[in-house]
Design a protein around this motif. Structure first.
Motif, short mmCIF file in Angstrom:
data_model
loop_
_atom_site.label_atom_id
_atom_site.label_comp_id
_atom_site.label_asym_id
_atom_site.label_seq_id
_atom_site.Cartn_x
_atom_site.Cartn_y
_atom_site.Cartn_z
N LEU A 1 39.39 36.98 31.86
CA LEU A 1 39.05 36.53 33.42
C LEU A 1 38.49 37.79 34.11
O LEU A 1 37.61 37.34 34.80
CB LEU A 1 40.45 35.97 34.16
N GLU A 2 39.17 39.08 33.80
CA GLU A 2 38.48 40.09 34.46
C GLU A 2 37.12 40.33 33.87
O GLU A 2 36.29 40.82 34.90
CB GLU A 2 39.24 41.25 33.97
N LEU A 3 36.80 40.07 32.82
CA LEU A 3 35.29 40.04 32.24
C LEU A 3 34.33 39.20 33.04
O LEU A 3 33.28 39.56 33.34
CB LEU A 3 35.15 39.74 30.79
N LEU A 4 34.83 37.88 33.30
CA LEU A 4 34.04 36.97 34.18
C LEU A 4 34.01 37.64 35.59
O LEU A 4 32.83 37.42 36.08
CB LEU A 4 34.60 35.61 34.10
N ALA A 5 34.99 38.21 35.95
CA ALA A 5 34.80 38.63 37.64
C ALA A 5 33.92 39.87 37.54
O ALA A 5 33.26 39.75 38.48
CB ALA A 5 36.33 39.19 37.82
N VAL A 6 33.92 40.52 36.46
CA VAL A 6 32.95 41.68 36.41
C VAL A 6 31.34 41.15 36.56
O VAL A 6 30.60 41.86 37.11
CB VAL A 6 33.10 42.92 35.30
N LYS A 7 31.16 40.15 35.68
CA LYS A 7 30.03 39.53 35.77
C LYS A 7 29.65 38.57 36.90
O LYS A 7 28.79 38.16 36.91
CB LYS A 7 29.95 38.67 34.54
N MET A 8 30.77 38.70 38.00
CA MET A 8 30.49 37.94 38.99
C MET A 8 30.38 36.28 38.65
O MET A 8 29.64 35.40 39.51
CB MET A 8 29.43 38.28 39.82
N LYS A 9 30.90 36.01 37.53
CA LYS A 9 31.03 34.50 37.30
C LYS A 9 32.36 33.80 37.25
O LYS A 9 32.47 32.79 36.62
CB LYS A 9 30.63 34.45 35.73
N LEU A 10 33.38 34.23 38.11
CA LEU A 10 34.83 33.83 38.13
C LEU A 10 34.74 33.27 39.38
O LEU A 10 34.37 33.40 40.53
CB LEU A 10 35.68 35.05 38.22
N SER A 11 35.14 31.85 39.42
CA SER A 11 35.45 30.90 40.42
C SER A 11 36.27 31.51 41.44
O SER A 11 37.21 32.18 41.03
CB SER A 11 35.43 29.44 40.25
N LYS A 12 36.51 30.91 42.75
CA LYS A 12 37.56 31.16 43.65
C LYS A 12 38.95 30.84 43.07
O LYS A 12 39.76 31.62 43.02
CB LYS A 12 37.47 30.41 45.06
N GLU A 13 38.97 29.64 42.37
CA GLU A 13 40.12 29.30 41.59
C GLU A 13 40.59 30.19 40.65
O GLU A 13 41.94 30.58 40.32
CB GLU A 13 40.21 27.95 41.26
N GLY A 14 39.70 30.79 39.78
CA GLY A 14 39.92 31.46 38.68
C GLY A 14 40.38 33.04 39.25
O GLY A 14 41.29 33.63 38.44
N VAL A 15 39.93 33.38 40.27
CA VAL A 15 40.28 34.69 41.10
C VAL A 15 41.71 34.50 41.57
O VAL A 15 42.67 35.37 41.08
CB VAL A 15 39.29 35.11 42.20
N LYS A 16 42.18 33.50 42.03
CA LYS A 16 43.73 33.21 42.45
C LYS A 16 44.39 33.17 40.79
O LYS A 16 45.62 33.71 40.87
CB LYS A 16 43.71 31.72 42.86
N LEU A 17 43.91 32.54 40.06
CA LEU A 17 44.86 32.52 38.62
C LEU A 17 45.15 34.02 38.17
O LEU A 17 45.70 34.23 37.81
CB LEU A 17 43.94 31.82 37.85
N LEU A 18 43.73 34.67 38.27
CA LEU A 18 43.87 36.12 37.79
C LEU A 18 44.77 36.90 38.57
O LEU A 18 45.55 37.85 38.02
CB LEU A 18 42.43 36.73 37.84
N THR A 19 44.92 36.78 39.85
CA THR A 19 45.70 37.52 40.78
C THR A 19 47.11 37.15 40.51
O THR A 19 48.12 38.09 40.13
CB THR A 19 45.42 37.17 42.25
N LYS A 20 47.41 35.71 40.20
CA LYS A 20 48.58 35.31 39.72
C LYS A 20 49.05 36.30 38.37
O LYS A 20 50.15 36.44 38.37
CB LYS A 20 48.85 33.87 39.87
N LEU A 21 48.34 36.14 37.45
CA LEU A 21 48.76 36.55 36.35
C LEU A 21 48.76 38.11 36.33
O LEU A 21 49.63 38.59 35.41
CB LEU A 21 47.58 36.30 35.34
N SER A 22 48.18 38.69 37.12
CA SER A 22 47.96 40.08 37.09
C SER A 22 49.29 40.79 37.75
O SER A 22 49.62 42.04 37.95
CB SER A 22 46.81 40.61 37.76
N LYS A 23 49.96 40.03 38.74
CA LYS A 23 50.94 40.50 39.47
C LYS A 23 52.19 41.01 38.72
O LYS A 23 52.53 40.58 37.85
CB LYS A 23 51.70 39.50 40.40
N PRO A 24 52.64 42.35 39.05
CA PRO A 24 53.46 42.78 38.28
C PRO A 24 54.94 41.95 38.07
O PRO A 24 55.28 41.47 39.58
CB PRO A 24 54.14 44.37 38.47
N ASP A 25 55.58 42.01 37.08
CA ASP A 25 57.01 41.29 37.12
C ASP A 25 57.96 42.29 36.53
O ASP A 25 57.76 42.27 35.41
CB ASP A 25 56.89 39.91 36.48
#
Length: 91
Positions: free
Chosen positions: A53-77
């Motif tokens: 997902l980060e690769l897509l984000a760097v290429k600016m090909k990540l949707s708004k929903e994808g950004v939300k998912l990436l944010t959720k997955l990246s949160k430390p637990d």
């Protein structure tokens, strides 16, 4: 991140409920679901998803929903991170 006695099952259920608008984003989710169903390590699967997902984000090909998912997955637990770390200490 996914509070449950069966962490892998809850992460799998979470992913099964996700739908992203772009085919390449959905393919990342589908691959992760397949890997979890084949008993792959949840932490590895999650990290692979984050990387893709980060690769897509760097290429600016990540949707708004994808950004939300990436944010959720990246949160430390802290709970799962400590558990994962402790298994490597004593391994």
């Amino acid at each position: 991140m996914f509070k449950n006695t069966k962490n892998k099952a809850s992460f799998l259920e979470f992913l099964q409920k996700q739908t992203l608008p772009n085919a390449n984003e959905q393919a990342i989710i589908d691959m992760a679901i397949t890997e979890l169903m084949h008993k792959e390590n949840e932490y590895r699967v999650r990290q692979n998803m984050i990387d893709e997902l980060e690769l897509l984000a760097v290429k600016m090909k990540l949707s708004k929903e994808g950004v939300k998912l990436l944010t959720k997955l990246s949160k430390p637990d802290a709970d799962s991170d400590i558990a994962q770390t402790s298994t490597t200490w004593f391994h």
